[in-house]
Every structure is written in C-alpha cells, then in structure tokens.
Design an enzyme around this catalytic site. Structure first.
Site, PDB file in Angstrom:
ATOM      1  CE1 TYR A  73       2.002  55.388  14.620  1.00  0.00           C
ATOM      2  CE2 TYR A  73      -0.141  55.503  15.685  1.00  0.00           C
ATOM      3  CZ  TYR A  73       1.231  55.332  15.761  1.00  0.00           C
ATOM      4  OH  TYR A  73       1.814  55.102  16.975  1.00  0.00           O
ATOM      5  CB  ALA A 107     -11.538  53.722   8.889  1.00  0.00           C
ATOM      6  CG  ASN A 158     -14.156  57.138   4.190  1.00  0.00           C
ATOM      7  OD1 ASN A 158     -13.836  57.364   3.029  1.00  0.00           O
ATOM      8  ND2 ASN A 158     -13.322  56.571   5.047  1.00  0.00           N
ATOM      9  CE1 TYR A 211     -12.929  55.138  13.940  1.00  0.00           C
ATOM     10  CE2 TYR A 211     -12.922  55.156  16.335  1.00  0.00           C
ATOM     11  CZ  TYR A 211     -12.368  54.749  15.142  1.00  0.00           C
ATOM     12  OH  TYR A 211     -11.248  53.949  15.137  1.00  0.00           O
ATOM     13  CG  PHE A 240      -7.822  49.230  24.194  1.00  0.00           C
ATOM     14  CD1 PHE A 240      -8.680  49.796  25.117  1.00  0.00           C
ATOM     15  CD2 PHE A 240      -8.064  47.918  23.784  1.00  0.00           C
ATOM     16  CE1 PHE A 240      -9.738  49.057  25.620  1.00  0.00           C
ATOM     17  CE2 PHE A 240      -9.113  47.182  24.281  1.00  0.00           C
ATOM     18  CZ  PHE A 240      -9.958  47.743  25.203  1.00  0.00           C
ATOM     19  CG  LEU A 279      -1.467  62.419  25.550  1.00  0.00           C
ATOM     20  CD1 LEU A 279      -1.777  63.872  25.871  1.00  0.00           C
ATOM     21  CD2 LEU A 279      -1.789  61.520  26.758  1.00  0.00           C
ATOM     22  CB  ILE A 321      -5.027  68.407  30.303  1.00  0.00           C
ATOM     23  CG1 ILE A 321      -3.528  68.180  30.149  1.00  0.00           C
ATOM     24  CG2 ILE A 321      -5.687  67.296  31.096  1.00  0.00           C
ATOM     25  CD1 ILE A 321      -2.800  67.949  31.450  1.00  0.00           C
TER      26      ILE A 321
HETATM   27  N1  LIG Z   1      -4.706  54.959  15.905  1.00  0.00           N
HETATM   28  C1  LIG Z   1      -5.411  54.383  16.863  1.00  0.00           C
HETATM   29  O1  LIG Z   1      -5.119  54.541  18.053  1.00  0.00           O
HETATM   30  C2  LIG Z   1      -6.572  53.475  16.507  1.00  0.00           C
HETATM   31  C3  LIG Z   1      -7.318  52.904  17.545  1.00  0.00           C
HETATM   32  C4  LIG Z   1      -8.376  52.056  17.236  1.00  0.00           C
HETATM   33  C5  LIG Z   1      -8.665  51.767  15.907  1.00  0.00           C
HETATM   34  N2  LIG Z   1      -7.951  52.349  14.905  1.00  0.00           N
HETATM   35  C6  LIG Z   1      -8.298  52.027  13.507  1.00  0.00           C
HETATM   36  O2  LIG Z   1      -7.117  51.626  12.839  1.00  0.00           O
HETATM   37  C7  LIG Z   1      -7.156  52.009  11.465  1.00  0.00           C
HETATM   38  C8  LIG Z   1      -5.897  52.783  11.116  1.00  0.00           C
HETATM   39  O3  LIG Z   1      -5.779  53.896  12.006  1.00  0.00           O
HETATM   40  P1  LIG Z   1      -4.610  54.960  11.843  1.00  0.00           P
HETATM   41  O4  LIG Z   1      -4.418  55.598  13.153  1.00  0.00           O
HETATM   42  O5  LIG Z   1      -3.484  54.335  11.123  1.00  0.00           O
HETATM   43  O6  LIG Z   1      -5.350  56.025  10.900  1.00  0.00           O
HETATM   44  P2  LIG Z   1      -4.753  56.854   9.692  1.00  0.00           P
HETATM   45  O7  LIG Z   1      -5.741  57.965   9.451  1.00  0.00           O
HETATM   46  O8  LIG Z   1      -3.339  57.218   9.928  1.00  0.00           O
HETATM   47  O9  LIG Z   1      -4.822  55.822   8.486  1.00  0.00           O
HETATM   48  C9  LIG Z   1      -6.008  55.542   7.777  1.00  0.00           C
HETATM   49  C10 LIG Z   1      -5.657  55.488   6.298  1.00  0.00           C
HETATM   50  O10 LIG Z   1      -6.836  55.150   5.559  1.00  0.00           O
HETATM   51  C11 LIG Z   1      -6.879  55.971   4.393  1.00  0.00           C
HETATM   52  N3  LIG Z   1      -8.290  56.041   3.986  1.00  0.00           N
HETATM   53  C12 LIG Z   1      -9.348  56.510   4.699  1.00  0.00           C
HETATM   54  N4  LIG Z   1     -10.483  56.378   3.985  1.00  0.00           N
HETATM   55  C13 LIG Z   1     -10.147  55.824   2.791  1.00  0.00           C
HETATM   56  C14 LIG Z   1     -10.883  55.441   1.645  1.00  0.00           C
HETATM   57  N5  LIG Z   1     -12.210  55.613   1.554  1.00  0.00           N
HETATM   58  N6  LIG Z   1     -10.209  54.863   0.614  1.00  0.00           N
HETATM   59  C15 LIG Z   1      -8.865  54.689   0.674  1.00  0.00           C
HETATM   60  N7  LIG Z   1      -8.115  55.033   1.735  1.00  0.00           N
HETATM   61  C16 LIG Z   1      -8.756  55.599   2.789  1.00  0.00           C
HETATM   62  C17 LIG Z   1      -6.279  57.302   4.819  1.00  0.00           C
HETATM   63  O11 LIG Z   1      -5.796  58.059   3.745  1.00  0.00           O
HETATM   64  C18 LIG Z   1      -5.163  56.840   5.764  1.00  0.00           C
HETATM   65  O12 LIG Z   1      -3.948  56.642   5.072  1.00  0.00           O
HETATM   66  C19 LIG Z   1      -8.445  52.831  11.293  1.00  0.00           C
HETATM   67  O13 LIG Z   1      -9.410  51.979  10.745  1.00  0.00           O
HETATM   68  C20 LIG Z   1      -8.813  53.216  12.724  1.00  0.00           C
HETATM   69  O14 LIG Z   1     -10.202  53.345  12.866  1.00  0.00           O
HETATM   70  C21 LIG Z   1      -6.907  53.203  15.179  1.00  0.00           C
END
Ligand SMILES: NC(=O)c1ccc[n+]([C@@H]2O[C@H](COP(=O)([O-])OP(=O)(O)OC[C@H]3O[C@@H](n4cnc5c(N)ncnc54)[C@H](O)[C@@H]3O)[C@@H](O)[C@H]2O)c1
Length: 284
Positions: free
Chosen positions: A11, A75, A92, A141, A169, A188, A205
């Site tokens: 994302y 991640a 992971n 996490y 956030f 959400l 909710i």
């Molecule tokens: N979405 C949020 O609101 C949010 C908030 C705080 C932190 N984050 C952090 O931001 C980052 C991205 O979040 P997101 O929402 O885009 O998540 P997401 O799950 O959409 O994207 C994570 C991507 O990492 C890839 N991935 C996971 N493990 C892997 C591995 N071992 N090797 C190769 N690829 C791997 C997945 O295939 C996926 O495409 C993450 O690290 C997440 O912890 C997200």
C-alpha cells in the site's frame, strides 16, 4: 545508482515508488508479493519478486543497480496476527530485516529510511506523542519494529549507517493509480467504503466504551501521498549529510471510528450500517 524499495508493491510502498519516480529517481523494488500487488507498479519499474532475507538475491541487486540507499517498507503489519503468530513477525520483520541491513552494509549502502510505527510507543503517556516518549510496545508487531529501530541506532554508532525511522500513525487515502488492497482488510477506511458499496452488510465497531466523546477509538490518519513524500524528503535530508533521526508522521488530530463512518455517509450518500462488537480489538 538506485534506491532499493522493499515492500514496494504494498500500500504505502507503491505510492512511494510513484512519488520517487515522478521526481526522476531510479528505483528497484524487492517484494515477495505475500501482501502486495505486482499491478501496483508500472511495468517499467525494475522489480524482483523475492524475500528481503535472501542475501544472495540482495547481493545481486546491489551489484546490478549500485544501490545508494534503501527505503524499507517490507514487513508483516497486522497487530492481531502478530499476537497470534509472533514467530512469523519476529522471523519476517526482525530476522529478515537484519539480513537485509547486514547485506546492504556489506554492499556499501549507508542510508536507510525505515517504516516504523506509533505502535512502538505502546500506551502513550501524552497526546500528541512526542518522539522522546518512552517506547514499550503492547504487541509483537510493535516490538519487531522497535527492535529494528534499536539495531539501526547501534549500526549508526558502529558502522556509520545513517537512517531516518519514520513512526507512522494510520495511513489513509489513495492516489489516482494506487490505493489500499489487503485481504483480509483490517483497516477502517477501506472497510467503511466496502460497506458503503454493499460488499459487506455492516461495519463492525470494536469497542464503544473508550474514554472518548462517542466511546469509539480515535486514530490519527495521514494521507498516503503525504507519507510517501515524507520518505522522499527524509532521503534527501540524509543525502545532504543529515544525522540519523526518529520522527513521528501524524497530523496531531485524531478522528473517532464513528466520525469516520459519519463522514463516509455524507460523502457517499449511503447508510453504512454499523455493528458494535463487545471486545475491543487493537489496531495498528
Ligand atoms: N498502513 C499503515 O497504516 C501503517 C502504519 C504504521 C506503519 N506501517 C508500516 O509501513 C510499512 C508498509 O505498510 P503497508 O500498509 O503498505 O503494508 P503492506 O502489507 O501493504 O505492504 C508491505 C509489503 O511488504 C511485502 N513484504 C512483507 N514481508 C516481506 C519479505 N520478507 N520480503 C519481501 N517483501 C515482503 C509485502 O508483500 C507487501 O507488499 C510496513 O512496514 C508497516 O509496518 C504501516
């Protein structure tokens, strides 16, 4: 020279790739597609389907693209899943994250922007949460992210690896091309929209007895394009010789679950029925 974007089909990563490319940056994406989508990348973006823990693959990419930096999004990122399956998260996010950083160091990469999270704070003592707040995560996490923050800090002292850890956030929103698509979806806003579209009958909710004005949980939402831009700026800061840092990415103003749903009702003109679940569920 190129920037390695791990998790670049996910994302936030896919929007960051869009943002970097619009500025003429060379990027190469590494993602195992476990939770991402190949279609989120333009076909001309160099892409490796693989694991960030695969050191041989990393060495090859580093050699082929002369990596100058890395933005590390990859991640697993579901709080509940991490509570149920901590092994998966520590393997992971921590073990493979260490392999990635060690291999990049070996390849001479000395700049990294790291996706951290407000989940590293645990229960905040103060809101808005200052970066200097104590960090004591409430789930695996959050610990997995905090561990890499500590590792990066130690590697700066020992090896001169400069980094910016961005503690986000809640990401929200989309660009014209990319948006949020997880399966199952725990966030959400996509679930509210899916209910508005009639794809699910009600929106659950989780808890309506929080100490907030309407009793539902409050979250701080940041537009995904702003998050992406923050990564580009963090990288620019490091290129200009900036010191390592830890920064929150939030707006400082939260919205309750009911406020989000009400806003979606107004925008879509749909009813969006709700269903109160008694047990509070933690979200990231
Ligand atoms: N979405 C949020 O609101 C949010 C908030 C705080 C932190 N984050 C952090 O931001 C980052 C991205 O979040 P997101 O929402 O885009 O998540 P997401 O799950 O959409 O994207 C994570 C991507 O990492 C890839 N991935 C996971 N493990 C892997 C591995 N071992 N090797 C190769 N690829 C791997 C997945 O295939 C996926 O495409 C993450 O690290 C997440 O912890 C997200």
């Amino acid at each position: 020279m190129a920037i390695l974007v791990t998790g670049g089909t996910g994302y936030i990563g896919s929007v960051a790739v869009e943002c970097l490319r619009s500025r003429g940056e060379q990027v190469v994406v590494l993602d195992d597609l476990a939770r991402g989508h190949r279609a989120a990348l333009n076909s001309d973006v160099p892409f490796y389907r693989g694991d960030v823990g695969d050191r041989a693959l990393l060495a090859r990419i580093a050699h082929e693209y002369e990596l100058e930096s890395c933005i590390h999004f990859a991640a697993l990122a579901y709080v509940e899943e991490s509570v149920a399956e901590p092994v998966k998260y520590f393997e992971n996010n921590v073990e493979k994250g260490i392999a990635l950083i060690n291999e990049l160091l070996q390849a001479g990469v000395r700049r990294m922007v790291f996706s951290s999270t407000c989940a590293t704070y645990g229960e905040p003592e103060q809101i808005p949460i200052p970066e200097q707040s104590p960090q004591w995560p409430k789930n695996p996490y959050g610990w997995s992210k905090l561990f890499l923050e500590r590792l990066l800090d130690s590697y700066d002292v020992a090896y001169g690896l400069k980094f910016v850890a961005l503690r986000y956030f809640n990401a929200a929103g989309a660009t014209e091309k990319c948006g949020e698509h997880h399966d199952p979806e725990s966030h959400l806003i996509p679930n509210v929209i899916s209910t508005a579209l009639g794809k699910q009958p009600t929106i659950p909710i989780f808890g309506d007895t929080y100490l907030t004005l309407d009793g539902t949980a409050i979250r701080d939402y940041v537009h995904v394009a702003d998050l992406a831009e923050a990564h580009v700026r963090a990288l620019e800061y490091l290129r200009q010789g900036g010191e390592s840092d830890f920064l929150n990415l939030g707006t400082g103003r939260g919205f309750s679950v009911l406020e989000v749903i009400e806003c979606a009702r107004q925008v879509t003109g749909r009813q969006i029925p709700i269903r109160i679940e008694s047990t509070a569920r933690r979200v990231r």
